[in-house]
Design a protein around this motif. Structure first.
Motif, mmCIF file in Angstrom:
data_model
loop_
_atom_site.group_PDB
_atom_site.id
_atom_site.type_symbol
_atom_site.label_atom_id
_atom_site.label_comp_id
_atom_site.label_asym_id
_atom_site.label_seq_id
_atom_site.Cartn_x
_atom_site.Cartn_y
_atom_site.Cartn_z
ATOM 1 N N LEU A 11 -5.718 -52.891 -79.500
ATOM 2 C CA LEU A 11 -5.910 -51.479 -79.190
ATOM 3 C C LEU A 11 -7.392 -51.194 -79.014
ATOM 4 O O LEU A 11 -8.196 -51.579 -79.870
ATOM 5 C CB LEU A 11 -5.335 -50.619 -80.319
ATOM 6 C CG LEU A 11 -5.557 -49.113 -80.220
ATOM 7 C CD1 LEU A 11 -4.841 -48.546 -79.003
ATOM 8 C CD2 LEU A 11 -5.079 -48.432 -81.506
ATOM 9 N N VAL A 12 -7.729 -50.526 -77.929
ATOM 10 C CA VAL A 12 -9.122 -50.183 -77.656
ATOM 11 C C VAL A 12 -9.178 -48.779 -77.071
ATOM 12 O O VAL A 12 -8.246 -48.347 -76.377
ATOM 13 C CB VAL A 12 -9.760 -51.217 -76.703
ATOM 14 C CG1 VAL A 12 -9.052 -51.245 -75.364
ATOM 15 C CG2 VAL A 12 -11.244 -50.986 -76.538
ATOM 16 N N GLN A 13 -10.254 -48.069 -77.339
ATOM 17 C CA GLN A 13 -10.419 -46.721 -76.815
ATOM 18 C C GLN A 13 -10.864 -46.759 -75.348
ATOM 19 O O GLN A 13 -11.467 -47.744 -74.911
ATOM 20 C CB GLN A 13 -11.446 -45.961 -77.644
ATOM 21 C CG GLN A 13 -10.993 -45.659 -79.052
ATOM 22 C CD GLN A 13 -11.954 -44.743 -79.779
ATOM 23 O OE1 GLN A 13 -13.112 -44.592 -79.401
ATOM 24 N NE2 GLN A 13 -11.470 -44.101 -80.832
ATOM 25 N N PRO A 14 -10.571 -45.706 -74.604
ATOM 26 C CA PRO A 14 -11.057 -45.638 -73.210
ATOM 27 C C PRO A 14 -12.571 -45.838 -73.168
ATOM 28 O O PRO A 14 -13.296 -45.379 -74.053
ATOM 29 C CB PRO A 14 -10.653 -44.217 -72.795
ATOM 30 C CG PRO A 14 -9.456 -43.915 -73.626
ATOM 31 C CD PRO A 14 -9.710 -44.559 -74.957
ATOM 32 N N GLU A 15 -12.994 -46.527 -72.118
ATOM 33 C CA GLU A 15 -14.401 -46.916 -71.913
ATOM 34 C C GLU A 15 -14.846 -48.055 -72.827
ATOM 35 O O GLU A 15 -16.010 -48.476 -72.755
ATOM 36 C CB GLU A 15 -15.345 -45.735 -72.062
ATOM 37 C CG GLU A 15 -15.137 -44.648 -71.012
ATOM 38 C CD GLU A 15 -15.254 -45.182 -69.593
ATOM 39 O OE1 GLU A 15 -16.202 -45.927 -69.302
ATOM 40 O OE2 GLU A 15 -14.357 -44.879 -68.766
ATOM 41 N N GLY A 16 -13.936 -48.572 -73.636
ATOM 42 C CA GLY A 16 -14.279 -49.696 -74.499
ATOM 43 C C GLY A 16 -14.172 -51.026 -73.777
ATOM 44 O O GLY A 16 -13.876 -51.088 -72.580
ATOM 45 N N SER A 17 -14.436 -52.099 -74.544
ATOM 46 C CA SER A 17 -14.415 -53.446 -73.982
ATOM 47 C C SER A 17 -13.518 -54.342 -74.824
ATOM 48 O O SER A 17 -13.310 -54.099 -76.014
ATOM 49 C CB SER A 17 -15.833 -54.029 -73.954
ATOM 50 O OG SER A 17 -16.675 -53.264 -73.123
ATOM 51 N N LEU A 18 -13.043 -55.400 -74.163
ATOM 52 C CA LEU A 18 -12.193 -56.372 -74.834
ATOM 53 C C LEU A 18 -12.331 -57.690 -74.097
ATOM 54 O O LEU A 18 -12.516 -57.701 -72.869
ATOM 55 C CB LEU A 18 -10.741 -55.906 -74.798
ATOM 56 C CG LEU A 18 -9.772 -56.262 -75.933
ATOM 57 C CD1 LEU A 18 -10.318 -55.796 -77.280
ATOM 58 C CD2 LEU A 18 -8.425 -55.642 -75.661
ATOM 59 N N ARG A 19 -12.247 -58.797 -74.823
ATOM 60 C CA ARG A 19 -12.330 -60.108 -74.194
ATOM 61 C C ARG A 19 -11.070 -60.895 -74.501
ATOM 62 O O ARG A 19 -10.765 -61.128 -75.675
ATOM 63 C CB ARG A 19 -13.536 -60.881 -74.690
ATOM 64 C CG ARG A 19 -13.804 -62.181 -73.927
ATOM 65 C CD ARG A 19 -14.773 -63.057 -74.678
ATOM 66 N NE ARG A 19 -15.340 -64.110 -73.868
ATOM 67 C CZ ARG A 19 -15.808 -65.259 -74.373
ATOM 68 N NH1 ARG A 19 -15.777 -65.474 -75.671
ATOM 69 N NH2 ARG A 19 -16.321 -66.172 -73.559
ATOM 70 N N LEU A 20 -10.363 -61.292 -73.469
ATOM 71 C CA LEU A 20 -9.182 -62.118 -73.623
ATOM 72 C C LEU A 20 -9.541 -63.591 -73.413
ATOM 73 O O LEU A 20 -10.409 -63.912 -72.603
ATOM 74 C CB LEU A 20 -8.110 -61.718 -72.616
ATOM 75 C CG LEU A 20 -7.676 -60.258 -72.599
ATOM 76 C CD1 LEU A 20 -6.563 -60.062 -71.579
ATOM 77 C CD2 LEU A 20 -7.239 -59.794 -73.970
ATOM 78 N N SER A 21 -8.838 -64.446 -74.139
ATOM 79 C CA SER A 21 -9.004 -65.888 -73.981
ATOM 80 C C SER A 21 -7.643 -66.522 -73.761
ATOM 81 O O SER A 21 -6.621 -66.013 -74.235
ATOM 82 C CB SER A 21 -9.645 -66.508 -75.225
ATOM 83 O OG SER A 21 -10.912 -65.963 -75.482
ATOM 84 N N CYS A 22 -7.630 -67.630 -73.053
ATOM 85 C CA CYS A 22 -6.391 -68.385 -72.846
ATOM 86 C C CYS A 22 -6.743 -69.863 -72.873
ATOM 87 O O CYS A 22 -7.509 -70.341 -72.026
ATOM 88 C CB CYS A 22 -5.744 -68.020 -71.532
ATOM 89 S SG CYS A 22 -4.370 -69.108 -71.077
ATOM 90 N N ALA A 23 -6.189 -70.563 -73.843
ATOM 91 C CA ALA A 23 -6.452 -71.989 -73.989
ATOM 92 C C ALA A 23 -5.239 -72.791 -73.556
ATOM 93 O O ALA A 23 -4.115 -72.512 -74.010
ATOM 94 C CB ALA A 23 -6.807 -72.310 -75.427
ATOM 95 N N ALA A 24 -5.471 -73.770 -72.695
ATOM 96 C CA ALA A 24 -4.401 -74.661 -72.257
ATOM 97 C C ALA A 24 -4.458 -75.940 -73.076
ATOM 98 O O ALA A 24 -5.532 -76.497 -73.297
ATOM 99 C CB ALA A 24 -4.554 -74.977 -70.779
ATOM 100 N N SER A 25 -3.289 -76.390 -73.513
ATOM 101 C CA SER A 25 -3.237 -77.613 -74.315
ATOM 102 C C SER A 25 -2.057 -78.465 -73.886
ATOM 103 O O SER A 25 -1.121 -77.983 -73.255
ATOM 104 C CB SER A 25 -3.140 -77.273 -75.800
ATOM 105 O OG SER A 25 -1.942 -76.583 -76.068
ATOM 106 N N GLY A 26 -2.117 -79.743 -74.262
ATOM 107 C CA GLY A 26 -1.064 -80.670 -73.890
ATOM 108 C C GLY A 26 -1.641 -81.843 -73.128
ATOM 109 O O GLY A 26 -2.851 -82.031 -73.055
#
Length: 122
Positions: A11-26
């Motif tokens: 959850l983030v407020q409008p005008e805020g920032s967020l960083r998503l990550s996605c790790a691939a394994s196998g």
């Protein structure tokens, strides 16, 4: 078995920032394009951003100038830096990758993560 695991939603407020990550394994031989998609409630899944193995990027018009996709090839990880978030960015964000494995050989297959929820609200 290949897994794509997303993290960083919340959850983030409008005008805020967020960083998503996605790790691939196998048992991954090579990862080609990696991308982020999103699906808002009641809407179709849409492409947000894509990055090639060489680092070329492309963005949906709705996120240009606000989101940045990047990748760390050594870690088999793709990121999505999101800034100036708007309520309409609320969605489940999915990681997607074209890659080869010990099973696929030289033929890339497409894989999806299970998604991470981003909610933009005050």
């Amino acid at each position: 078995q290949v897994q794509l695991v997303e993290s960083g939603g919340g959850l983030v407020q409008p005008e805020g920032s967020l960083r998503l990550s996605c790790a691939a394994s196998g048992s991954i031989f090579r990862i080609y394009a990696m991308a982020w998609y999103r699906q808002a409630p009641g809407k179709q899944r849409e492409l947000v951003a894509v990055i090639t193995s060489g680092g070329s990027t492309n963005y949906a018009d709705s996120v240009k100038g606000r989101f940045t996709i990047s990748r760390d090839n050594a870690k088999n990880t793709v990121y999505l830096q999101m800034s100036s978030l708007k309520p309409e960015d609320t969605a489940v964000y999915y990681c997607n990758a074209d890659l080869t494995t010990a099973v696929t050989g030289n033929f890339p297959m497409n894989y999806w993560g299970k998604g991470t929820l981003v909610t933009v609200s005050s």
